[in-house]
Design a protein around this motif. Structure first.
Motif, PDB file in Angstrom:
ATOM      1  N   SER A  31       0.792  -1.257   0.027  1.00 56.68           N
ATOM      2  CA  SER A  31       0.049  -0.071   0.057  1.00 56.68           C
ATOM      3  C   SER A  31       0.831   1.177   0.106  1.00 56.68           C
ATOM      4  O   SER A  31       0.396   2.262   0.052  1.00 56.68           O
ATOM      5  CB  SER A  31      -1.075   0.075   1.229  1.00 56.68           C
ATOM      6  OG  SER A  31      -1.794  -0.837   1.217  1.00 56.68           O
ATOM      7  N   TYR A  33       4.324   3.445  -1.544  1.00 57.58           N
ATOM      8  CA  TYR A  33       5.369   3.801  -2.392  1.00 57.58           C
ATOM      9  C   TYR A  33       6.670   3.839  -1.781  1.00 57.58           C
ATOM     10  O   TYR A  33       6.604   4.184  -0.475  1.00 57.58           O
ATOM     11  CB  TYR A  33       4.883   5.111  -3.277  1.00 57.58           C
ATOM     12  CG  TYR A  33       4.704   6.281  -2.620  1.00 57.58           C
ATOM     13  CD1 TYR A  33       3.450   6.702  -2.555  1.00 57.58           C
ATOM     14  CD2 TYR A  33       5.849   7.149  -2.127  1.00 57.58           C
ATOM     15  CE1 TYR A  33       3.007   7.834  -2.090  1.00 57.58           C
ATOM     16  CE2 TYR A  33       5.226   8.220  -1.328  1.00 57.58           C
ATOM     17  CZ  TYR A  33       3.948   8.764  -1.209  1.00 57.58           C
ATOM     18  OH  TYR A  33       3.439   9.824  -0.629  1.00 57.58           O
ATOM     19  N   THR A  52       6.722   3.084  -7.499  1.00 54.29           N
ATOM     20  CA  THR A  52       5.215   3.263  -7.015  1.00 54.29           C
ATOM     21  C   THR A  52       4.847   1.955  -6.133  1.00 54.29           C
ATOM     22  O   THR A  52       5.553   1.094  -6.221  1.00 54.29           O
ATOM     23  CB  THR A  52       4.461   3.226  -8.251  1.00 54.29           C
ATOM     24  OG1 THR A  52       4.675   2.134  -9.203  1.00 54.29           O
ATOM     25  CG2 THR A  52       4.586   4.423  -8.985  1.00 54.29           C
ATOM     26  N   ARG A  53       3.800   2.090  -5.712  1.00 49.69           N
ATOM     27  CA  ARG A  53       3.070   0.741  -4.868  1.00 49.69           C
ATOM     28  C   ARG A  53       3.019  -0.250  -5.792  1.00 49.69           C
ATOM     29  O   ARG A  53       2.740  -0.142  -7.037  1.00 49.69           O
ATOM     30  CB  ARG A  53       1.640   1.263  -4.730  1.00 49.69           C
ATOM     31  CG  ARG A  53       1.395   2.290  -3.746  1.00 49.69           C
ATOM     32  CD  ARG A  53      -0.027   2.643  -3.421  1.00 49.69           C
ATOM     33  NE  ARG A  53      -0.333   3.664  -2.192  1.00 49.69           N
ATOM     34  CZ  ARG A  53      -0.034   4.948  -2.437  1.00 49.69           C
ATOM     35  NH1 ARG A  53      -0.099   5.262  -3.712  1.00 49.69           N
ATOM     36  NH2 ARG A  53      -0.486   5.789  -1.483  1.00 49.69           N
ATOM     37  N   ARG A 104      -1.158  10.701  -4.247  1.00 50.64           N
ATOM     38  CA  ARG A 104       0.307  10.174  -4.667  1.00 50.64           C
ATOM     39  C   ARG A 104       0.415   8.853  -4.780  1.00 50.64           C
ATOM     40  O   ARG A 104       0.072   7.752  -4.150  1.00 50.64           O
ATOM     41  CB  ARG A 104       1.308  10.762  -3.902  1.00 50.64           C
ATOM     42  CG  ARG A 104       1.324  12.221  -3.600  1.00 50.64           C
ATOM     43  CD  ARG A 104       2.624  12.660  -2.883  1.00 50.64           C
ATOM     44  NE  ARG A 104       3.673  12.349  -4.110  1.00 50.64           N
ATOM     45  CZ  ARG A 104       3.831  13.525  -4.997  1.00 50.64           C
ATOM     46  NH1 ARG A 104       3.182  14.579  -5.109  1.00 50.64           N
ATOM     47  NH2 ARG A 104       4.656  13.326  -6.071  1.00 50.64           N
ATOM     48  N   THR A 105       1.065   8.540  -6.083  1.00 55.75           N
ATOM     49  CA  THR A 105       1.350   6.920  -6.794  1.00 55.75           C
ATOM     50  C   THR A 105       2.847   6.849  -6.594  1.00 55.75           C
ATOM     51  O   THR A 105       3.338   5.926  -6.225  1.00 55.75           O
ATOM     52  CB  THR A 105       1.109   6.760  -8.015  1.00 55.75           C
ATOM     53  OG1 THR A 105       1.620   7.762  -8.754  1.00 55.75           O
ATOM     54  CG2 THR A 105      -0.256   6.692  -8.220  1.00 55.75           C
TER      55      THR A 105
END
Length: 126
Positions: A31, A33, A52-53, A104-105
């Protein structure tokens, strides 16, 4: 209890390689990043690479593009930083960070992150 534990730092000659690892625990790894930052005594902490996640995309600082690679293994909750062609200017304390800010990713600034490790020293001699 959230923990980020870095390892893999050390001393190497210019042109050499190191692989940093960051073992995460205490939160849902997929979950968040993840990012690697570095800091020297005379500079602010700066982003080196982030992902990223679930590792879909990555971001790199211009100074490390083509030399460093960030990756993660969700099965063991670990993020890595493979550092090749190291230069003396890569000498710094390297920190692992985890973030989950809404909308945010991936994180590219210190303020994007919620949790930090204690750091691992990388020293590159010429």
């Amino acid at each position: 209890q959230v923990q980020l534990v870095e390892s893999g730092g050390g001393s190497v000659q210019a042109g050499g390689s190191l692989r940093l690892s960051c073992a995460a625990s205490g939160f849902t790894f997929s979950s968040y990043y993840m990012g690697w930052f570095r800091q020297t005594p005379d500079k602010e902490r700066e982003v080196v690479a982030s992902i990223t996640r679930v590792g879909g995309r990555s971001y790199y600082a211009d100074s490390v593009k083509g030399r460093f690679t960030i990756s993660q293994d969700n099965a063991v909750n670990t993020v890595y930083l493979q550092m090749n062609s190291l230069k003396p200017e890569d000498t710094a304390m390297y920190y692992c960070a985890a973030g989950a800010r809404w909308g945010r990713t991936v994180g590219v600034a210190v303020s994007d992150y919620d949790y930090w490790g204690q750091g691992t020293q990388v020293s590159v001699s010429s």
